[in-house]
Motif scaffolding. Structure first.
Motif, mmCIF file in Angstrom:
data_model
loop_
_atom_site.group_PDB
_atom_site.id
_atom_site.type_symbol
_atom_site.label_atom_id
_atom_site.label_comp_id
_atom_site.label_asym_id
_atom_site.label_seq_id
_atom_site.Cartn_x
_atom_site.Cartn_y
_atom_site.Cartn_z
ATOM 1 N N ASN A 107 12.129 2.417 12.629
ATOM 2 C CA ASN A 107 10.843 2.059 12.033
ATOM 3 C C ASN A 107 10.703 2.599 10.615
ATOM 4 O O ASN A 107 9.959 2.043 9.797
ATOM 5 N N ILE A 108 11.412 3.684 10.313
ATOM 6 C CA ILE A 108 11.346 4.278 8.975
ATOM 7 C C ILE A 108 12.232 3.519 7.985
ATOM 8 O O ILE A 108 11.813 3.192 6.876
ATOM 9 N N PHE A 109 13.459 3.224 8.406
ATOM 10 C CA PHE A 109 14.438 2.666 7.461
ATOM 11 C C PHE A 109 14.634 1.156 7.592
ATOM 12 O O PHE A 109 15.307 0.567 6.748
ATOM 13 N N ASP A 110 14.063 0.531 8.610
ATOM 14 C CA ASP A 110 14.220 -0.908 8.763
ATOM 15 C C ASP A 110 13.235 -1.625 7.834
ATOM 16 O O ASP A 110 12.028 -1.422 7.908
ATOM 17 N N ASP A 113 11.188 -6.677 7.836
ATOM 18 C CA ASP A 113 9.897 -7.366 7.877
ATOM 19 C C ASP A 113 8.963 -6.960 6.739
ATOM 20 O O ASP A 113 7.822 -7.419 6.680
ATOM 21 N N SER A 114 9.406 -6.091 5.872
ATOM 22 C CA SER A 114 8.527 -5.652 4.778
ATOM 23 C C SER A 114 9.367 -5.211 3.593
ATOM 24 O O SER A 114 10.552 -4.919 3.716
ATOM 25 N N SER A 115 8.739 -5.188 2.415
ATOM 26 C CA SER A 115 9.435 -4.742 1.217
ATOM 27 C C SER A 115 9.457 -3.222 1.208
ATOM 28 O O SER A 115 8.540 -2.562 1.682
ATOM 29 N N GLY A 116 10.520 -2.668 0.669
ATOM 30 C CA GLY A 116 10.655 -1.223 0.661
ATOM 31 C C GLY A 116 11.618 -0.777 -0.407
ATOM 32 O O GLY A 116 11.669 -1.335 -1.523
ATOM 33 N N ILE A 117 12.442 0.218 -0.060
ATOM 34 C CA ILE A 117 13.348 0.810 -1.033
ATOM 35 C C ILE A 117 14.372 -0.204 -1.535
ATOM 36 O O ILE A 117 14.684 -0.246 -2.739
ATOM 37 N N ALA A 118 14.898 -1.027 -0.646
ATOM 38 C CA ALA A 118 15.913 -2.007 -1.067
ATOM 39 C C ALA A 118 15.349 -2.969 -2.112
ATOM 40 O O ALA A 118 16.000 -3.260 -3.128
ATOM 41 N N ASP A 119 14.130 -3.459 -1.884
ATOM 42 C CA ASP A 119 13.512 -4.373 -2.846
ATOM 43 C C ASP A 119 13.196 -3.656 -4.157
ATOM 44 O O ASP A 119 13.399 -4.213 -5.248
ATOM 45 N N LEU A 440 22.283 3.115 6.204
ATOM 46 C CA LEU A 440 21.353 3.795 7.110
ATOM 47 C C LEU A 440 20.828 2.839 8.175
ATOM 48 O O LEU A 440 20.875 3.134 9.377
ATOM 49 N N ALA A 441 20.311 1.703 7.738
ATOM 50 C CA ALA A 441 19.764 0.731 8.684
ATOM 51 C C ALA A 441 20.856 0.153 9.578
ATOM 52 O O ALA A 441 20.648 -0.061 10.775
ATOM 53 N N ASP A 442 22.028 -0.101 8.990
ATOM 54 C CA ASP A 442 23.130 -0.655 9.783
ATOM 55 C C ASP A 442 23.576 0.327 10.868
ATOM 56 O O ASP A 442 23.800 -0.053 12.024
ATOM 57 N N THR A 443 23.692 1.605 10.493
ATOM 58 C CA THR A 443 24.115 2.614 11.462
ATOM 59 C C THR A 443 23.091 2.765 12.579
ATOM 60 O O THR A 443 23.446 2.861 13.763
ATOM 61 N N GLN A 444 21.811 2.775 12.196
ATOM 62 C CA GLN A 444 20.757 2.891 13.209
ATOM 63 C C GLN A 444 20.794 1.720 14.174
ATOM 64 O O GLN A 444 20.657 1.899 15.395
ATOM 65 N N ALA A 445 20.995 0.512 13.657
ATOM 66 C CA ALA A 445 21.027 -0.675 14.514
ATOM 67 C C ALA A 445 22.210 -0.620 15.481
ATOM 68 O O ALA A 445 22.072 -0.937 16.672
ATOM 69 N N ILE A 446 23.374 -0.199 14.978
ATOM 70 C CA ILE A 446 24.565 -0.112 15.832
ATOM 71 C C ILE A 446 24.382 0.967 16.900
ATOM 72 O O ILE A 446 24.665 0.747 18.082
ATOM 73 N N ASP A 447 23.882 2.131 16.469
ATOM 74 C CA ASP A 447 23.696 3.229 17.422
ATOM 75 C C ASP A 447 22.678 2.866 18.490
ATOM 76 O O ASP A 447 22.858 3.175 19.673
#
Length: 517
Positions: A107-110, A113-119, A440-447
């Motif tokens: 919920n922190i790094f995904d 569904d919203s704009s964040g650090i990547a954008d 970060l998001a990729d690792t969280q999704a895999i884990d």
């Protein structure tokens, strides 16, 4: 008559009483078919053997038993299934705790569904690209937009760092104020039930309903850590009573006594003033304290402690807990700041290097972290700006350094390294700066996907064990109805036996010896 006149009536009476009591027990089972935690009960019967000397010395004398005796009422449980269930539910507890924490990290790094650090990072790249174009040479507004976008990025980074810190604080509070309180309360309730069950057994009651409450608490206890339950009979007081002992074995093979009859141990947490790592200690009934933080094999406690204290490659544990994501996030921030600061330095006309750092840190050790990074006051005030060329006056109209900055942030690959506690340097990621954040998001999704798969398998096995246990200990309406019919038939047969004996006795008394009257 050779045998006692009323022996047969006593036999029939015992049969009536046992059948009636069996019907009562069956009715009690049916009444509690929907009672949570109820264990099916049965009436235990035993044949009464003939005792004493024989009245006949004939070798052809045949001695017959004296009927049925009600031994007591017991629960129908399979100890092996109880062990299997409690071992499996502790595994479910580990996976479930891990999955919930990974969900919170997601919920922190995904940012799907919203704009964040990547954008915000992409906006910074877009402004750098725009600034490097010749058509925008000398346009101060472009750098102001870059500074504004960079400030947005820093705010988001600081916000994410605050959310990670909040997650750690929440997990520590949950462990200290919820999990450990529930665990210690569960232990205390079991100890109280042990005393109540013993007192009831001394008075002649099996206390089966109290045992149901205790078994439910033992199941709850097993979600926190794997336990081993042992029972023995103590007749030192003159009346046999059940004594229970609950232990858990740590990863080193040492066995700790949680509960021994009316004595119990207690768990405590050292929250390290709200910082990680936290430590868990167990104090037994003798006052001996052991630290068991890294020695739990399964359960909710292990899942939460591992996710709180472990940092994967950063501490060599291999478990990617909150610390891993926090430190990986700091690596992204540190690389972003150092690369931009180094590239913004320039050489003056005397050949001296002049630092014009765009970012500064509030960390006392001078390290860039997601929590401590800030845009430098000199850049905010306009005292310094983006260095356009490192080998010329910063006021030059050449913009090759800005293009290098763009490439450094967008396409240049770096090794993100850390030093483990044993002094070994480890590469935790290799790629671009932007990719390090996406990692970060990729690792969280895999884990989380792996954890959910493990959790699903554990729940499936637990369900199978629970079904097997319920088939033994649970109330089955069809079986109870068949038992009612069987006990009713036995009651009728015992009644018919008494009627038959009455007719035989009437014949003996009233119709025997009438000849000659």
């Amino acid at each position: 008559m050779i045998r006692s006149t009323f022996s047969g009536f006593t036999m029939a009476q015992l049969a009536l009483l046992s059948s009636q009591r069996a019907i009562d027990v069956t009715g009690h089972n049916v009444a509690n078919i929907n009672t949570l935690g109820y264990t099916r009960q049965r009436l235990d019967l035993a044949s009464i053997n003939p005792v004493g000397a024989s009245f006949s010395g004939s070798p052809f004398d045949t001695r017959v038993g004296q009927g049925v005796m009600m031994v007591g009422i017991s629960q129908i449980r399979d100890p092996f299934l109880d062990i299997q269930f409690r071992n499996q539910i502790s595994k479910v507890g580990t996976a479930d705790a891990t999955d919930k924490i990974l969900e919170q990290i997601g919920n922190i790094f995904d940012e799907t569904d919203s704009s964040g650090i990547a954008d915000a990072f992409n906006e910074v790249l877009a402004q750098l690209k725009k600034m490097s174009e010749t058509s925008n040479a000398g346009e101060s507004s472009v750098e102001e937009l870059l500074k504004s976008n960079m400030q947005v990025l820093m705010n988001l980074i600081n916000q994410k760092a605050e959310e990670v810190g909040g997650l750690k604080s929440d997990l520590i509070d949950q462990l200290k104020d919820t999990d450990l309180k529930n665990l210690n309360s569960c232990i205390e309730q079991i100890v109280e039930l042990n005393s109540a069950i013993k007192n009831s057994q001394v008075l002649g009651s099996p206390a089966l309903e109290l045992q149901d409450q205790r078994n439910a608490l033992l199941d709850d206890l097993a979600t926190y850590l794997p336990i081993n339950v042992k029972y023995r009979t103590d007749d030192s007081s003159g009346t046999p009573v059940d004594v229970m002992e609950v232990t858990f074995r740590d990863a080193n093979g040492e066995e700790h006594v949680l509960i021994s009859d009316d004595k119990a141990g207690e768990f405590s947490l050292d929250d390290n003033n709200g910082e990680i790592p936290v430590s868990l200690s167990f104090t037994n009934s003798d006052g001996e304290t052991s630290e068991v933080t890294d020695l739990l094999r399964n359960g909710v406690l292990k899942g939460k402690l591992d996710m709180l204290n472990k940092a994967g490659s950063f501490d060599g544990s291999g478990i990617k807990g909150v610390g891993y994501y926090e430190k990986m996030f700091d690596c992204f921030v540190e690389k972003l700041a150092t690369v931009m600061n180094d590239m913004n330095a320039y050489t003056d006309e005397n050949g001296n290097e002049v630092r014009a750092d765009l970012f500064e840190t509030t960390d006392p050790d001078g390290k860039f972290t997601a929590d401590s990074i800030r845009i430098s006051e000199k850049w905010l005030s306009g005292e310094i700006g983006i260095t356009k060329s490192q080998n010329a006056d910063p006021g030059s109209t050449e913009y090759e350094n800005v293009q290098k900055m763009f490439n450094a942030l967008s396409s240049d690959k770096y090794q993100f390294k850390t030093t483990t506690p044993d002094g070994k340097e480890v590469v935790v990621f290799e790629g671009t700066i932007a990719e390090s954040y996406d990692h970060l998001a990729d690792t969280q999704a895999i884990d989380r996907k792996a954890t959910q798969s493990i959790l699903k398998n554990h729940i499936t096995v637990l369900g199978q064990i629970e079904n097997s246990r319920d088939s033994v200990s649970g109330v089955n309406l069809d079986e109870e109805v068949m038992d009612l019919m069987r006990y009713q038939q036995s009651y009728n047969a015992a009644s018919r036996l008494m009627t038959t004996l009455d007719q035989i006795l009437d014949k003996l008394i009233n119709d025997t010896g009438m000849v000659g009257r």
